[in-house]
Design a protein around this motif. Structure first.
Motif, PDB file in Angstrom:
ATOM      1  N   ASN A   1      -8.101  -5.626  -0.654  1.00 49.98           N
ATOM      2  CA  ASN A   1      -6.984  -6.275   0.720  1.00 49.98           C
ATOM      3  C   ASN A   1      -6.359  -7.780   0.680  1.00 49.98           C
ATOM      4  OD1 ASN A   1      -4.798  -5.019   2.405  1.00 49.98           O
ATOM      5  ND2 ASN A   1      -6.250  -5.218   3.720  1.00 49.98           N
TER       6      ASN A   1
ATOM      7  N   ASP B   1      -6.409  -2.856  -4.424  1.00 40.58           N
ATOM      8  CA  ASP B   1      -5.214  -3.109  -3.019  1.00 40.58           C
ATOM      9  C   ASP B   1      -5.060  -4.674  -2.590  1.00 40.58           C
ATOM     10  OD1 ASP B   1      -4.949  -0.564  -2.217  1.00 40.58           O
ATOM     11  OD2 ASP B   1      -6.682  -1.021  -1.201  1.00 40.58           O
TER      12      ASP B   1
ATOM     13  N   ARG C   1       0.876  -0.796  -0.367  1.00 39.08           N
ATOM     14  CA  ARG C   1      -0.225  -0.151   0.225  1.00 39.08           C
ATOM     15  C   ARG C   1       0.416   1.021   0.020  1.00 39.08           C
ATOM     16  NH1 ARG C   1      -3.380  -0.718   4.689  1.00 39.08           N
ATOM     17  NH2 ARG C   1      -4.570  -2.462   3.172  1.00 39.08           N
TER      18      ARG C   1
END
Length: 840
Positions: free
Chosen positions: A326, A309, A235
């Protein structure tokens, strides 16, 4: 780069990567891909660009993976020499194994760091100072995984501490583990011995008068130590916080950075946002949406799939119309169509997630697992957010029963604990009377037995009684006590004790965690499985032992009468019987066990209980009032005038009682934050102060009393554990021996100001706050025994200790006068608030 002489490099690449499991299931940590490039390859490229092309790589764990990737180094324009130590010799000891290759200045760098430091700047500093050893320094938010360092204005190192707890942190300036060393320093490192840079070599050099220099640099540094930090480093790269090598051909346009390996083409319908990196031979289907993601070699991303992500390794297949955020997908994993992972996930290699699976919390799925079609996956808390970095908090595992602390987790914790003990050892297992404790305790013996550990099933007893049995019984290796938490509402605690009855220390906790997270449990042959052993009547034995140490004769004609509020705790059926045996008149309050009442104990009704006790003592003219906390390890005092005494006043009064003894000189061990206002007056006792956690019984055995200001008292004649029952009887014994009351003792104690505060402080700012606090100490006496203590004048000081686990710092203030103490309190509360706010 202009060089005065050739410089070599040593790349440290031997770590096990325990905390970052399961990412390191089949590859060593330095080879974890970051932006499709192994971390160590990024470091190697930086060294080459800095003019260093002769590199020694120290191997240990899975060495063949690194050797096969880099070969002799010619593809990178460097010459690589591999050294594989035959044992774990520590950081410096491992480098010493390569001494025959280190005949000039050499730089030491960890292969598992992500950094954009300017290595040439460090080299220039080293040469300008004509340094024998230079340590690269930088400020970080969380210094716990590094060594904390202080230098003078020139850069000479004055003080350092390797991997401190928060209570030991005195700065946010850390040792990065990047060193420049002259070859003569190798003479100080013994051959074939475990030897560490920070713990062994640096102190030795400083003792011998060799100047260590600290080169402070700015830039990005991250030790990629666990799955959370692995995702965070990506990130940070996506957001441009770190300069990192990107593979393939990169194009930058209107907020988009697109890096494609040669031959990779994306359909026009694929939406791209932020930073997108795609590896060789990877196919992205129509209408996919890619935002801040990196995709490895040989992958297939299905039509209409949304990735945000995400970090996807090699040979991964993601089906059509999936939504992943994520998420880390490791090598050779398959994700079926219409799967959603909206809250993040780490999916290890060779997993098969079938179609339409919903992952509704951030979870970790370990290698070779299959998740069936349309399954709903919630976090297995063993791998969930609460326990990703550590399990233990001061010798305890704390969580909500059946939510965070499940039966499965209790078994695995017990297996990990049993694995570190010698096979055939025996462990006590006990609990309080709460239903959650009973449930979890059912699972613990099974885990212990499977590792070849015998289990004494004690059932329901107070924790202080089990600890006393451990203290006096040399045949028992350890103890586990499961109890409802008084300080954490709706939580259960699994508490681990050593064979002496003390909480396990940080080192032992970390050993258990390593086994737990790696699942390297000892599974014994069925014929060697442990046994369940019967328990003796520990309550009866405890009462007999108390009577052996506390003489009834002391209370004859003493005319002492007390009130005791038992708060429905487990000592309710023990304490009244002991008082009656000793002939002490008593009035008991809440002296029956109640599961419902136990669950309702809060800080508010604890205050109400003290007030109730105060009213009874005043109304009936009693000698003292005592309130016991349910686990039998802590107490509070109401004096004969009905005053609810602060715990610092109780401690002072108890020390005064010891001071009054004319037949014995008592030795007392206290924490650094205990009041010292009367130390000059207590001439007939010996007081030492220091850190409480981690002290060995060999050391504590020289003291008669180990106490703190949180109402924990351990008289070592009876055990090294805090025991409120025994402590209360000792206090009553002292009162009768010296014919004193608490009110009379307090008249002899000087008035002073003392306060203990817990102030909110984000974890990422603790190191900075401690550094700024330390800077306030210039010109004053400073102590680093536990946290940072600034002494302004005799008996006037401020001490700050960061909490190990919670986002707070603890502030302790003592002054001779209330006005001065309150002024210090206001001043440092404002300073801490300002230090935090100016960063947020």
């Amino acid at each position: 780069m202009h060089k005065h002489k050739k410089i070599k490099a040593v790349l440290m690449a031997g770590g096990f990567g325990t905390r970052i499991q399961p990412l390191t299931n089949s590859i060593p940590k330095p080879m974890l891909p970051v932006m499709n490039i192994p971390m160590m390859e990024h470091i190697l490229n930086k060294l080459k660009r800095s003019g260093i092309d002769d590199i020694v790589i120290l191997l240990y764990f899975k060495p063949e993976v690194i050797q096969e990737h880099f070969g002799d180094g010619r593809d990178w324009g460097v010459c690589i020499t591999y050294v594989l130590p035959d044992n774990d010799y520590g950081t410096a000891g491992a480098v010493a194994q390569a001494r025959e290759h280190l005949d000039t200045t050499f730089m030491i760098v960890s292969g598992d760091l992500v950094t954009d430091f300017d290595f040439e700047e460090i080299i220039a500093f080293h040469e300008a100072k004509r340094s024998a050893l230079t340590i690269t320094l930088t400020p970080v938010e969380d210094p716990l995984q590094f060594g904390v360092v202080i230098t003078d204005a020139e850069g000479k190192i004055e003080r350092f501490l390797e991997k401190p707890s928060w209570g030991e942190v005195f700065s946010d300036t850390i040792n990065t583990g990047i060193y420049l060393i002259e070859p003569e320093i190798l003479e100080y490192i013994p051959n074939n011995s475990a030897y560490d840079f920070s713990k062994d070599l640096f102190p030795q050099l400083m003792e011998e008068g060799i100047t260590l220099w600290g080169c402070s640099v700015e830039g990005y540094l991250r030790d990629v130590g666990n799955p959370v930090s692995y995702r965070e480093v990506h990130r940070d790269i996506f957001e441009g916080k770190v300069l990192y090598d990107l593979p393939g051909v990169c194009r930058h346009k209107e907020g988009l950075t697109l890096c494609l390996k040669e031959g990779v083409k994306l359909p026009a319908s694929v939406q791209r946002h932020g930073m997108v990196v795609v590896g060789e031979d990877t196919i992205i289907a129509e209408n996919a949406i890619l935002e801040n993601c990196v995709i490895g070699d040989g992958c297939v991303i299905g039509e209409g799939t949304f990735l945000k992500d995400c970090v996807i390794w090699d040979r991964v297949q993601v089906g059509e119309h999936c939504v992943l955020e994520n998420t880390v997908l490791c090598n050779d994993t398959v994700v079926g169509k219409e799967t959603t992972m909206l809250h993040g996930a780490v999916v290890a290699e060779f997993c098969h997630i079938e179609e339409a699976v919903k992952v509704i919390r951030d979870v970790t799925i370990w290698p070779h697992k299959t998740v069936e079609k349309k399954a709903i996956v919630s976090s297995n808390i063993v791998w969930g957010e609460l326990y990703k970095s550590s399990l233990f908090h001061k010798g305890k595992v704390i969580g909500s029963a059946n939510v965070e602390l499940t039966g499965e987790m209790a078994v695995k914790i017990a297996e990990a604990f049993g694995t570190i003990l010698q096979e055939g050892s025996t462990v006590f297992v006990s609990r309080d009377y709460h239903p959650s404790s009973r449930m979890l305790k059912r699972f613990v013996p099974g885990g212990l037995l499977s590792t070849g550990i015998n289990c004494v099933d004690i059932q329901a007893v107070p924790g202080n009684i089990m600890c006393h049995e451990l203290f006096k019984n040399d045949d028992i290796a350890a103890g586990i006590h499961i109890r409802h938490s008084v300080s954490h509402i709706n939580k259960t605690e699994i508490v681990f004790f050593t064979h002496e009855g003390m909480l396990i220390d940080t080192n032992l906790s970390k050993s258990i965690e390593r086994i737990f997270f790696r699942e390297q449990f000892r599974r014994v042959n069925p014929r060697r499985v442990g046994k369940i052993l019967p328990a003796s009547d520990m309550k009866l034995a405890y009462k007999c032992d108390v009577r052996a140490f506390i003489s009834k004769e002391h209370f004859v004609d003493a005319k002492i009468k007390i009130a005791a509020n038992m708060l429905h705790g487990m000592v309710s059926d023990i304490y009244p019987a002991l008082l009656d045996t000793l002939g002490i008149d008593n009035i008991m309050i809440n002296d029956y066990v109640s599961e419902r009442k136990l669950e309702q104990i809060t800080s508010k009704n604890q205050v109400e209980a003290k007030r109730e006790l105060s009213d009874i003592v005043k109304a009936l003219g009693l000698s003292v009032g005592i309130m016991f906390y349910p686990n039998g390890q802590r107490l509070d005092i109401v004096d004969d005038q009905g005053r609810i005494l602060g715990r610092e006043k109780v401690l002072m009064a108890l020390l005064y009682m010891l001071h009054l003894h004319d037949t014995k000189t008592y030795k007392v061990y206290l924490p650094a934050w205990a009041p010292d206002i009367m130390d000059d007056k207590f001439t007939d006792i010996v007081i030492e102060r220091g850190r409480l956690m981690g002290k060995k019984t060999e050391y504590l055995g020289q003291f008669d009393l180990v106490a703190d200001v949180d109402a924990h008292y351990a008289f070592t004649e009876f055990g090294y554990h805090s025991d409120a029952v025994y402590a209360s009887l000792k206090i009553l014994e002292f009162m009768t021996l010296h014919k004193v009351t608490f009110s009379k003792l307090l008249e002899e104690i000087e008035d002073f100001y003392y306060c203990a505060l817990s102030l909110p402080c984000p974890a990422n700012l603790k190191g900075r706050v401690m550094r700024l606090f330390m800077e306030e100490a210039k010109g004053y006496e400073v102590s680093y025994v536990d946290g940072i203590k600034i002494t302004f004048a005799p008996h006037e000081w401020v001490l700050m200790i960061p909490d190990d686990h919670e986002d707070v710092v603890h502030l302790y203030i003592q002054a001779k006068e209330k006005r001065r103490g309150e002024a210090l309190e206001r001043m440092y509360m404002q300073k801490i608030k300002h230090w935090i706010e100016e960063t947020l």
